[in-house]
Design an enzyme around this catalytic site. Structure first.
Site, PDB file in Angstrom:
ATOM      1  N   TYR A  85      41.648  41.565  44.553  1.00  0.00           N
ATOM      2  CA  TYR A  85      40.918  40.298  44.466  1.00  0.00           C
ATOM      3  C   TYR A  85      41.886  39.124  44.315  1.00  0.00           C
ATOM      4  O   TYR A  85      41.683  38.062  44.889  1.00  0.00           O
ATOM      5  CB  TYR A  85      39.936  40.332  43.288  1.00  0.00           C
ATOM      6  CG  TYR A  85      39.260  39.015  43.034  1.00  0.00           C
ATOM      7  CD1 TYR A  85      38.221  38.570  43.843  1.00  0.00           C
ATOM      8  CD2 TYR A  85      39.662  38.201  41.978  1.00  0.00           C
ATOM      9  CE1 TYR A  85      37.593  37.359  43.621  1.00  0.00           C
ATOM     10  CE2 TYR A  85      39.043  36.984  41.747  1.00  0.00           C
ATOM     11  CZ  TYR A  85      38.012  36.567  42.571  1.00  0.00           C
ATOM     12  OH  TYR A  85      37.411  35.356  42.338  1.00  0.00           O
ATOM     13  N   GLU A 118      45.255  40.419  28.863  1.00  0.00           N
ATOM     14  CA  GLU A 118      46.050  40.590  30.083  1.00  0.00           C
ATOM     15  C   GLU A 118      45.157  40.634  31.316  1.00  0.00           C
ATOM     16  O   GLU A 118      45.445  39.988  32.316  1.00  0.00           O
ATOM     17  CB  GLU A 118      46.895  41.869  29.992  1.00  0.00           C
ATOM     18  CG  GLU A 118      47.731  42.150  31.212  1.00  0.00           C
ATOM     19  CD  GLU A 118      48.840  41.127  31.452  1.00  0.00           C
ATOM     20  OE1 GLU A 118      49.308  41.050  32.612  1.00  0.00           O
ATOM     21  OE2 GLU A 118      49.243  40.420  30.525  1.00  0.00           O
ATOM     22  N   VAL A 126      35.295  42.524  36.114  1.00  0.00           N
ATOM     23  CA  VAL A 126      33.986  43.148  36.276  1.00  0.00           C
ATOM     24  C   VAL A 126      33.774  43.310  37.776  1.00  0.00           C
ATOM     25  O   VAL A 126      34.001  42.372  38.550  1.00  0.00           O
ATOM     26  CB  VAL A 126      32.869  42.287  35.650  1.00  0.00           C
ATOM     27  CG1 VAL A 126      31.501  42.885  35.931  1.00  0.00           C
ATOM     28  CG2 VAL A 126      33.098  42.138  34.141  1.00  0.00           C
ATOM     29  N   GLY A 142      27.370  38.746  36.711  1.00  0.00           N
ATOM     30  CA  GLY A 142      26.155  37.992  36.430  1.00  0.00           C
ATOM     31  C   GLY A 142      25.224  38.694  35.457  1.00  0.00           C
ATOM     32  O   GLY A 142      24.193  38.140  35.079  1.00  0.00           O
ATOM     33  N   GLY A 171      26.232  39.734  32.404  1.00  0.00           N
ATOM     34  CA  GLY A 171      26.698  39.507  31.042  1.00  0.00           C
ATOM     35  C   GLY A 171      27.834  40.394  30.583  1.00  0.00           C
ATOM     36  O   GLY A 171      28.248  40.320  29.427  1.00  0.00           O
ATOM     37  N   GLY A 219      31.125  40.400  31.477  1.00  0.00           N
ATOM     38  CA  GLY A 219      32.339  39.643  31.147  1.00  0.00           C
ATOM     39  C   GLY A 219      32.190  38.904  29.827  1.00  0.00           C
ATOM     40  O   GLY A 219      33.097  38.910  28.994  1.00  0.00           O
ATOM     41  N   ASN A 223      41.036  30.309  41.096  1.00  0.00           N
ATOM     42  CA  ASN A 223      39.885  31.138  40.751  1.00  0.00           C
ATOM     43  C   ASN A 223      38.794  30.298  40.065  1.00  0.00           C
ATOM     44  O   ASN A 223      38.525  30.425  38.877  1.00  0.00           O
ATOM     45  CB  ASN A 223      40.327  32.307  39.862  1.00  0.00           C
ATOM     46  CG  ASN A 223      39.273  33.376  39.759  1.00  0.00           C
ATOM     47  OD1 ASN A 223      38.108  33.164  40.080  1.00  0.00           O
ATOM     48  ND2 ASN A 223      39.681  34.544  39.283  1.00  0.00           N
ATOM     49  N   TYR A 243      34.865  30.687  32.078  1.00  0.00           N
ATOM     50  CA  TYR A 243      35.596  30.537  30.816  1.00  0.00           C
ATOM     51  C   TYR A 243      35.246  29.223  30.128  1.00  0.00           C
ATOM     52  O   TYR A 243      35.050  29.176  28.911  1.00  0.00           O
ATOM     53  CB  TYR A 243      37.102  30.630  31.053  1.00  0.00           C
ATOM     54  CG  TYR A 243      37.569  31.969  31.581  1.00  0.00           C
ATOM     55  CD1 TYR A 243      36.991  33.164  31.170  1.00  0.00           C
ATOM     56  CD2 TYR A 243      38.600  32.037  32.501  1.00  0.00           C
ATOM     57  CE1 TYR A 243      37.424  34.385  31.661  1.00  0.00           C
ATOM     58  CE2 TYR A 243      39.043  33.252  32.999  1.00  0.00           C
ATOM     59  CZ  TYR A 243      38.450  34.427  32.564  1.00  0.00           C
ATOM     60  OH  TYR A 243      38.890  35.629  33.054  1.00  0.00           O
TER      61      TYR A 243
END
Length: 159
Positions: A23, A83, A87, A93, A95, A97, A124, A131
């Protein structure tokens, strides 16, 4: 559901790390082996820790957080450096994370740690938005530096 990782989770943690690296467009840099992860997480002197996000219905792991302790000389206490947080796309979506970060925050509060911090790639935007929605703020006045490979070896060889 969030739970501490076990040695049986090492293969899936390894697979999730590789998915994250892909990713982040850096799969060739993800060279850690399952054996290295097993030693780091569950060896005689663990250097890192991991938590798993597990799908409530299937019981299958859908994400992970891998972290280690750091130390603030200014605050005089440990903190957690996250680190990796990942997900799987199909589970985003739901929950997971947020739950992983909440567990790490709970550990910080419970143990008197002063910080929970991590890095995120500048491009990102989905992660940055996530966050910031939790109240995390970028540390714009800091730039991350890194020595690896040849530069690390060269500096380490100097007397």
């Amino acid at each position: 559901m969030i739970r501490a990782a076990t040695p049986a989770d090492v293969p899936v943690i390894h697979a999730l790390i590789r998915e994250l690296a892909e990713y982040e467009k850096a799969l060739e840099e993800a060279r850690a082996s399952e054996e290295q992860l097993r030693e780091a997480l569950f060896g005689e002197r663990p250097a890192a820790f991991a938590h798993m996000a597990v799908d409530d219905g299937s019981g299958e792991p859908v994400g992970f957080a891998l972290w280690f302790l750091n130390f603030s000389t200014w605050r005089g206490v440990h903190g957690i450096y996250l680190e990796d947080l990942y997900v799987r796309p199909a589970a985003r979506g739901a929950g997971h994370g947020r739950a992983l970060l909440a567990e790490l925050a709970r550990i910080c509060v419970e143990r008197g740690y002063g910080r929970l911090e991590w890095s995120v790639l500048n491009w990102n935007a989905p992660a940055i938005g996530f966050y910031e929605s939790l109240g995390a703020r970028p540390q714009d006045e800091w730039t991350v530096y890194r020595l690896t490979e040849g530069a690390l070896a060269e500096l380490g060889a100097q007397e």
